[in-house]
Design a protein around this motif. Structure first.
Motif, PDB file in Angstrom:
ATOM      1  N   UNK A 134       1.372  -0.813  -0.064  1.00 55.71           N
ATOM      2  CA  UNK A 134       0.107  -0.138   0.054  1.00 55.71           C
ATOM      3  C   UNK A 134       0.994   1.385  -0.064  1.00 55.71           C
ATOM      4  N   UNK A 135       2.168   1.342   0.732  1.00 54.66           N
ATOM      5  CA  UNK A 135       3.185   2.583   0.616  1.00 54.66           C
ATOM      6  C   UNK A 135       3.352   2.965  -0.929  1.00 54.66           C
ATOM      7  N   UNK A 136       3.634   1.686  -1.543  1.00 58.70           N
ATOM      8  CA  UNK A 136       4.598   1.585  -2.700  1.00 58.70           C
ATOM      9  C   UNK A 136       3.462   2.566  -3.512  1.00 58.70           C
ATOM     10  N   UNK A 137       2.495   1.758  -3.762  1.00 56.54           N
ATOM     11  CA  UNK A 137       1.081   2.701  -4.353  1.00 56.54           C
ATOM     12  C   UNK A 137       0.743   4.531  -4.159  1.00 56.54           C
ATOM     13  N   UNK A 138       1.072   4.149  -2.773  1.00 50.34           N
ATOM     14  CA  UNK A 138       0.806   5.726  -2.491  1.00 50.34           C
ATOM     15  C   UNK A 138       2.260   6.661  -2.877  1.00 50.34           C
ATOM     16  N   UNK A 139       2.765   5.849  -3.507  1.00 44.50           N
ATOM     17  CA  UNK A 139       3.929   7.307  -3.502  1.00 44.50           C
ATOM     18  C   UNK A 139       4.121   6.958  -5.011  1.00 44.50           C
ATOM     19  N   UNK A 140       4.278   8.054  -5.507  1.00 41.73           N
ATOM     20  CA  UNK A 140       4.896   9.033  -7.186  1.00 41.73           C
ATOM     21  C   UNK A 140       5.764   7.676  -7.664  1.00 41.73           C
ATOM     22  N   UNK A 141       5.794   7.754  -8.843  1.00 40.56           N
ATOM     23  CA  UNK A 141       7.343   6.800  -9.396  1.00 40.56           C
ATOM     24  C   UNK A 141       8.380   7.788  -9.410  1.00 40.56           C
TER      25      UNK A 141
END
Length: 248
Positions: A134-141
């Protein structure tokens, strides 16, 4: 009554939980500053902090374009909102990273955060793999995850259990669960070897379940020397494990 004596007083159930958080934030500020220093070169302009509490870490970040603090405790967020009422770039959201509903998730994804800070939170989440995803998903590229977790299963004791910790982390385990995400490791190291030794004596050997006057006083006295030593040589063990990861 000095601040350190107040810490012992607030370990008493008579003190409110929010009182204890606020007081801990005050006496722990020098140590928190050292923790933030581990990530300083990687921090961007649009920051999301998971588990922001009363805002102690946010207060150390300095001016940014946007800072969003997320926590699961409403009274804590109310305190943080009032604390930063004169900083319009800071706002706070009641949410659980382990169980975000669709509208909250969409709102956070739209912010395009370039940095996500998660310090002493992941150990409280039963499914830490899902939380990292989920944290990965919340980050921009190309966004950066600044992660700090308690280290070494051998240090797990009554205090961890009382504080709701499911686990402590090794480098190998953290790398394994990060392998289930698209987050690539930039750096990883153990942090605060002196604190690890003190923790083992206090919480494992003596089986204490509170932080008292002595622990804060000793750590704050030793901090300048420990910081200098670990700036030169990263220790082979520590109280915490620091990881900086980048989203592909």
């Amino acid at each position: 009554m000095n601040v350190m004596s107040q810490v012992d007083r607030y370990n008493d159930p008579i003190g409110t939980r929010l009182d204890r958080y606020v007081l801990f934030d005050r006496v722990n500020r020098p140590y928190a500053a050292w923790q933030v220093q581990q990530f300083r070169p990687y921090l961007g302009r649009r920051i999301l902090e998971i588990g922001c509490g009363v805002g102690g870490i946010i207060d150390l970040l300095g001016p940014r374009d946007q800072i969003v603090g997320v926590d699961v405790e409403e009274d804590v967020l109310a305190y943080a909102s009032d604390r930063f009422r004169d900083r319009p770039e800071c706002r706070f959201l009641l949410a659980d990273v382990g169980n975000l509903d669709g509208s909250v998730l969409a709102e956070l994804e739209a912010q395009e955060f370039d940095t996500l800070i998660c310090m002493n939170v992941l150990e409280h989440v039963r499914d830490d793999v899902a939380a990292l995803q989920m944290m990965e998903r919340l980050l921009a590229p190309n966004g950066v995850l600044a992660l700090l977790v308690p280290a070494h299963l051998a240090l797990y004791g009554p205090y961890d259990k009382l504080d709701g910790h499911y686990r402590r982390y090794s480098k190998s385990y953290l790398r394994t669960i990060l392998g289930h995400t698209g987050l690539g490791e930039i750096r990883m190291h153990y942090f605060n070897a002196v604190g690890a030794a003190g923790w083992w004596v206090h919480h494992r050997l003596l089986k204490r379940t509170i932080h008292g006057n002595g622990q804060f006083a000793v750590m704050n006295r030793l901090l300048p020397f420990v910081r200098l030593a670990e700036a030169w040589i990263k220790p082979p063990f520590g109280l915490s494990l620091v990881a900086v990861c980048r989203k592909a």
